[in-house]
Design a protein around this motif. Structure first.
Motif, PDB file in Angstrom:
ATOM      1  N   GLU A 185       0.817  -1.214   0.000  1.00 23.39           N
ATOM      2  CA  GLU A 185       0.000   0.000   0.000  1.00 23.39           C
ATOM      3  C   GLU A 185       0.856   1.272   0.000  1.00 23.39           C
ATOM      4  O   GLU A 185       0.340   2.367   0.168  1.00 23.39           O
ATOM      5  N   ARG A 186       2.165   1.083  -0.211  1.00 21.73           N
ATOM      6  CA  ARG A 186       3.060   2.249  -0.228  1.00 21.73           C
ATOM      7  C   ARG A 186       2.620   3.258  -1.296  1.00 21.73           C
ATOM      8  O   ARG A 186       2.702   4.455  -1.114  1.00 21.73           O
ATOM      9  N   GLU A 187       2.197   2.756  -2.439  1.00 18.41           N
ATOM     10  CA  GLU A 187       1.621   3.642  -3.447  1.00 18.41           C
ATOM     11  C   GLU A 187       0.144   3.305  -3.550  1.00 18.41           C
ATOM     12  O   GLU A 187      -0.224   2.135  -3.546  1.00 18.41           O
ATOM     13  N   GLU A 188      -0.652   4.322  -3.654  1.00 21.61           N
ATOM     14  CA  GLU A 188      -2.101   4.114  -3.645  1.00 21.61           C
ATOM     15  C   GLU A 188      -2.631   3.659  -4.994  1.00 21.61           C
ATOM     16  O   GLU A 188      -2.128   4.077  -6.038  1.00 21.61           O
ATOM     17  N   GLY A 189      -3.637   2.790  -4.964  1.00 20.91           N
ATOM     18  CA  GLY A 189      -4.382   2.479  -6.185  1.00 20.91           C
ATOM     19  C   GLY A 189      -3.695   1.522  -7.147  1.00 20.91           C
ATOM     20  O   GLY A 189      -4.161   1.342  -8.264  1.00 20.91           O
ATOM     21  N   GLU A 204      -4.858  -3.897  -4.991  1.00 22.07           N
ATOM     22  CA  GLU A 204      -6.020  -3.993  -4.103  1.00 22.07           C
ATOM     23  C   GLU A 204      -5.716  -5.105  -3.086  1.00 22.07           C
ATOM     24  O   GLU A 204      -5.530  -6.261  -3.471  1.00 22.07           O
TER      25      GLU A 204
END
Ligand SMILES: N[C@@H](CC(=O)c1ccccc1NC=O)C(=O)O
Length: 347
Positions: free
Chosen positions: A306-310, A313
């Motif tokens: 989740e370090r980078e969003e999107g 999932e």
């Protein structure tokens, strides 16, 4: 398909499966064929055969109603494959592709089982285990011949896993969206399979079509972190972790960090091609009753993803019981895998 691949596939007969794994609740499947199984198909048919470089396959009964011919490759069209990588700390000779048997029987006897094209479980070469009580490698007996397939070191394990998936894909299996699941160190390798193979110094020739979804069950993702500071309840396992980690990756901590999916340099999720237009989906499962792997491993994996969003999932699914209970029983694992496979259609 090249003819050695084809010959290896057809050399193993299909065994019909009639037993229901849970006769107390599924009575109508007794004595009915719920599927077919091939045991120990060699996935490197051009090399010296080794039981460690084989895979097992399970399929639902063909819609023809007749037993499948030996050379049948179930069509992947619109039906996903599920591929499983067993655990055992990269070294336990008694944890093999058969660890998937219970879950496979539960999947095949489930009402949604026929929606799966096939199931595969991979063997791979193991690391040395000199302290194993009954089957040490190398052998403790003077003069006994060591099995080279039990003296492997990273990247041999992931090399074999990719070779096994590549073999299936040359046969036409798992060529569409598929789920790659792993238990414990098998989860480490499932994630490694989504990374650029050049990280393992491997030629692009063993490049695979990557999975649409990854499932990590009681997985190991940050070995250096555990060994540096195990959670209090798991502190007694530090030496065991250090022993199997050194056996698998050598003594250099930098190599542990580079190989583990929650500590790998850079940020690998962008190397993962989950298929056109498809979200990269990760399902993490960690039993809070697991006495061998702490929940912190899952947290560390989630934090990295989740370090980078999107981009990825991340979903979490519940499971209970001991470290190996999830595959020994296989019931919850079957539910999780069927749910993830059903979700591929909506990705
Ligand atoms: N049965 C294993 C122990 C093992 O598998 C293990 C122990 C601690 C944390 C994770 C483990 N397995 C992961 O694949 C062994 O004999 O080394």
């Amino acid at each position: 398909m090249s003819s050695p691949d084809w010959a290896a596939w057809a050399s193993i007969p299909w065994t019909p499966l009639t037993a229901s794994p849970d006769t107390t609740t599924i009575t109508d499947t007794n004595n009915k064929t719920i599927g077919y199984h091939k045991h120990h198909v060699p996935y490197l048919p051009q090399s010296t055969p080794s039981p460690w470089q084989t895979l097992d396959v399970w399929i639902p009964p063909p819609s023809t109603g007749s037993p499948p011919p030996r050379n049948l490759i179930p069509s992947s069209a619109n039906r996903p494959w599920l591929i499983f990588i067993h655990g055992g700390a990269w070294r336990d000779p008694f944890v093999t592709s058969s660890a998937f048997s219970s879950a496979a029987l539960h999947i095949l006897s489930s009402p949604t089982g026929p929606q799966i094209a096939g199931l595969a479980s991979l063997n791979y070469r193991l690391s040395p285990y000199p302290s194993h009580p009954t089957s040490p490698s190398p052998p403790s007996k003077p003069g006994a011949t060591p099995d080279p397939a039990r003296l492997a070191r990273h990247p041999d394990h992931i090399h074999d896993v990719l070779a096994g998936i590549g073999y299936l894909q040359r046969l036409g299996a798992a060529s569409g969206p598929y789920v790659l699941a792993g238990h414990s160190c098998g989860a480490t390798m499932a994630f490694q399979a989504a990374m650029d193979p050049s990280r393992w110094g491997l030629s692009p020739a063993i490049c695979i079509a990557q999975p649409a979804a990854l499932v990590g069950l009681n997985g190991l993702y940050d070995l250096a972190g555990f060994i540096a500071s195990p959670p209090a309840k798991y502190a007694g396992l530090r030496d065991a972790y250090a022993e199997f980690t050194c056996a698998a990756f050598g003594d250099d901590e930098t190599a542990w960090r580079a190989a583990c999916p929650a500590t790998a340099d850079g940020w690998w999720p962008r190397e993962w091609d989950a298929g056109r237009e498809r979200r990269r989906r990760v399902v993490l499962v960690q039993s809070c009753e697991d006495s061998l792997v702490p929940r912190q491993q899952l947290e560390s994996m989630r934090g990295y993803l989740e370090r980078e969003e999107g981009v990825v999932e991340v979903l979490e699914m519940e499971a209970l019981g001991e470290h190996d209970g999830i595959w020994v029983s296989g019931e919850r694992m079957a539910q999780i895998l069927l749910e993830v496979a059903a979700g591929l259609g909506q990705a």
